[in-house]
Write an enzyme that holds these catalytic residues in place. Structure first.
Site, short mmCIF file in Angstrom:
data_model
loop_
_atom_site.label_atom_id
_atom_site.label_comp_id
_atom_site.label_asym_id
_atom_site.label_seq_id
_atom_site.Cartn_x
_atom_site.Cartn_y
_atom_site.Cartn_z
N HIS A 70 153.80 34.20 96.07
CA HIS A 70 154.08 35.71 95.66
C HIS A 70 153.83 36.37 97.07
O HIS A 70 153.08 35.76 98.12
CB HIS A 70 153.21 35.94 94.71
N ASP A 110 145.50 31.34 93.97
CA ASP A 110 146.13 32.55 93.37
C ASP A 110 146.34 32.28 91.84
O ASP A 110 147.33 31.57 91.48
CB ASP A 110 147.22 32.97 94.25
N GLN A 115 148.92 33.94 87.65
CA GLN A 115 149.83 33.63 86.41
C GLN A 115 149.14 32.45 85.61
O GLN A 115 149.64 32.19 84.38
CB GLN A 115 150.99 32.86 86.95
N LYS A 121 147.18 40.67 83.69
CA LYS A 121 147.95 39.71 83.33
C LYS A 121 147.37 38.86 82.14
O LYS A 121 147.91 38.14 81.72
CB LYS A 121 148.27 38.93 84.48
N CYS A 164 159.21 39.54 93.96
CA CYS A 164 158.13 39.59 95.12
C CYS A 164 157.78 38.02 95.64
O CYS A 164 156.90 37.61 96.16
CB CYS A 164 156.67 40.01 94.48
#
Lengths: 421, 152
Positions: free
Chosen positions: A138, A215, A218, A241, A379
């Site tokens: 991202h 990261d 998600q 999220k 993104c």
């Protein structure tokens, strides 16, 4: 479900089945219409919807407990502090971190990565040093590193992916060198749904004493996270999220790294003493939490995590797998549809393009059918370039989505094809 | 479906499929690149003027049906018009797609009235006006245009 369970009392079975209709009752926003069509929300990778208990927790905080934390001696301040620090402990348990003070509250994944880039990066990087990411990051795991590279003269290296949207592990290994100071990799890709082999990545990097940041924006809503078992050095995620509020996120960092890192921002709460000649800094985690934090956000995120325990997360993820396989079959049956991201190991995210129809036009037509999807570059512009498309349409499912909603998605896509026939 | 048919009129679908003046203009004396980061629309507008009149114009690039058809129709309609008239027409077009005009599109817009349905879809206004912004930039400055942060 095993055959043994089938012989059990049906009421017990209900407890073990994933009752999606019951789950949907927990999410008030889902029960509305877009024009004359029921809302079908398939943009969960952008942000998830919030269960009533999260909305209630935030509201209760403002109605009954609102005060500034860590500084008042009055009852409200003590209560607000307890709830805020209680949320930190819930997140510690959720991530299986060793210490609560390794959990830093930030605005979201983006701020978490910027914090590491500026605090860890600027301290540890010099000209010629390298940071290694992948081609499926991202923008928030690209640009903060580009900024710190500009500031220090370090170089950003990018590990390639294959046509299915999987990291080429052998190439990744080759890019690790004595110059590599940090690896920062997306746990699960937002555009492709690919689950990266993070245990192998971490083992390879640690083999050369290189710390690893993940990261997890998600990943946290879809797979259980155990930072100790992974042995990652930093882990970032966003509350919104994970069925929590916007504006709150988490950076987990191993104590030894956080202790050695300078503060990211200066202000109240992060200091021990301040004189006009200089200041000394507070202990972890407060050293990294300058200013009044997002107290209600932290409390809301804590409530979201409580909710995930309550619904049986493993049944929820099994339901998501079913949604993914069902969606893959339904989408594959549509003429001219090309899936972008076909990793063997992926979550319930389907990115695709349809011949002759730009994703943005698809998005508008689907919206008229009540179906909310994301269209654009998500993104991840370098990733779009890698697949030779300017944009994709992306349907991303959460555990509150149903098989019927996937049918509606497929029907709406066929309608778009009719319009553009 | 009625709103959708309003947006995706036959003329728009036709210009999307078979864009007119869709090539580089070798003897252009103005050009600019337009970019809509929201959906990835990217187009270059080429213009040949004698200072007052648009003698020829064309475009290249990729984008959604609305942006492509808008560029195609724009290039068809403006050939031979003065730059001053072109800018005036842009104003009227902009009023139409943002819904600032009454219910009836200005008669001068002619064929461009097929974009009247765009005002029902605020997220698509940028797509419809990208080619026009790019043209304006090509003639006046030649700088790159981005619809990001634009108050369209």
């Amino acid at each position: 479900m095993s055959s043994l369970l089938k012989t059990h009392d049906p009421s017990e079975m209900n407890g073990l089945d994933f009752d999606v209709e019951k789950i949907r009752q927990d999410f008030p926003i889902l029960h509305q219409k877009v024009g004359s069509k029921p809302l079908i929300y398939l943009d969960n990778a952008a942000t998830s919807q919030k269960p009533q208990c999260v909305i209630d927790a935030v509201e209760k905080y403002y109605r009954e407990d609102n005060a500034n934390i860590h500084r008042g001696v009055h009852m409200l301040s003590e209560r607000a502090t307890d709830y805020y620090e209680g949320a930190r402990k819930k997140i510690q348990a959720f991530l299986h971190a060793k210490h609560a003070h390794e959990i830093l509250f930030v605005r979201g994944t983006t701020e978490a990565i910027n914090l590491v880039a500026q605090s860890f990066g600027r301290t540890n990087l010099k000209a010629g040093d390298e940071i290694l990411i992948t081609h499926m990051e991202h923008h928030s795991n690209i640009v903060p590193w580009q900024l710190v590279c500009e500031q220090t003269g370090a170089v950003l290296k990018v590990a390639p992916i294959n046509d299915r949207g999987e990291l080429i592990l052998e190439e990744f290994r080759k890019l690790l060198s004595e110059k590599t100071r940090l690896v920062s990799v997306v746990h699960i890709s937002n555009s492709l749904g690919t689950i990266n082999p993070v245990k192998e990545i971490i083992a390879m990097a640690h083999n050369q004493n290189i710390p690893v940041m993940l990261d997890g924006a998600q990943a946290t809503p879809h797979v259980p996270i155990d930072v100790l078992e992974l042995d990652c050095d930093f882990y970032a995620f966003s509350g919104h999220k994970l069925f929590g509020p916007t504006g709150i996120g988490v950076l987990y960092g191993k104590e030894k790294f956080l202790d050695a890192m300078p503060p990211y921002q200066g202000g109240g709460d992060m200091i021990r003493t301040v004189t006009l000649e200089g200041s000394t800094y507070n202990q972890l985690p407060y050293k990294f939490e300058a200013g009044t934090p997002n107290i209600s956000g932290a409390i809301g995120l804590g409530a979201a995590i409580d909710y995930l325990y309550q619904i049986n997360f493993s049944l929820a993820t099994r339901h998501e797998e079913e949604l993914l396989h069902y969606a893959q079959d339904k989408l594959a049956a549509i003429n001219g549809l090309r899936m972008i991201g076909e990793a063997a190991n992926k979550i319930s995210v389907c990115s695709f393009v349809i011949e002759g129809i730009h994703p943005h036009d698809l998005g508008t037509i689907l919206d008229q059918e009540g179906v909310a999807i994301r269209t654009g570059h998500h993104c991840t512009m370098p990733l779009m370039k890698r697949f030779g498309v300017p944009a994709t349409a992306r349907a991303s499912m959460a555990f509150y989505n149903t098989l019927q909603e996937i049918d509606s998605l497929a029907a709406a896509l066929r309608k778009a094809q009719e319009v553009f026939a | 479906m009625s709103d959708l048919r309003e947006l995706y009129q036959e003329v728009i679908l036709d210009h999307n499929k078979n864009p007119r003046n869709f090539h580089k203009l070798d003897n252009a004396n103005h050009s600019a690149e337009g970019y809509n980061p929201l959906c990835g629309d990217q187009l270059t507008v080429f213009v040949k003027t004698d200072g007052t009149t648009i003698q020829d114009l064309s475009f290249e690039g990729h984008g959604c049906a609305i942006s492509k058809a808008s560029a195609s129709l724009m290039t068809s309609i403006l050939k031979g018009k003065s730059t001053e008239d072109a800018f005036k027409l842009f104003d009227k077009f902009h009023h139409m797609v943002t819904g600032e005009m009454g219910s009836e599109p200005d008669a001068e817009l002619g064929k461009l009235a097929v974009f009247a349905g765009v005002c029902e879809f605020p997220s698509r206004v940028k797509c419809a006006s990208l080619a026009w912004h790019t043209l304006k930039s090509a003639i006046s400055s030649g700088e790159q245009v981005s619809t990001e942060g634009d108050d369209l």
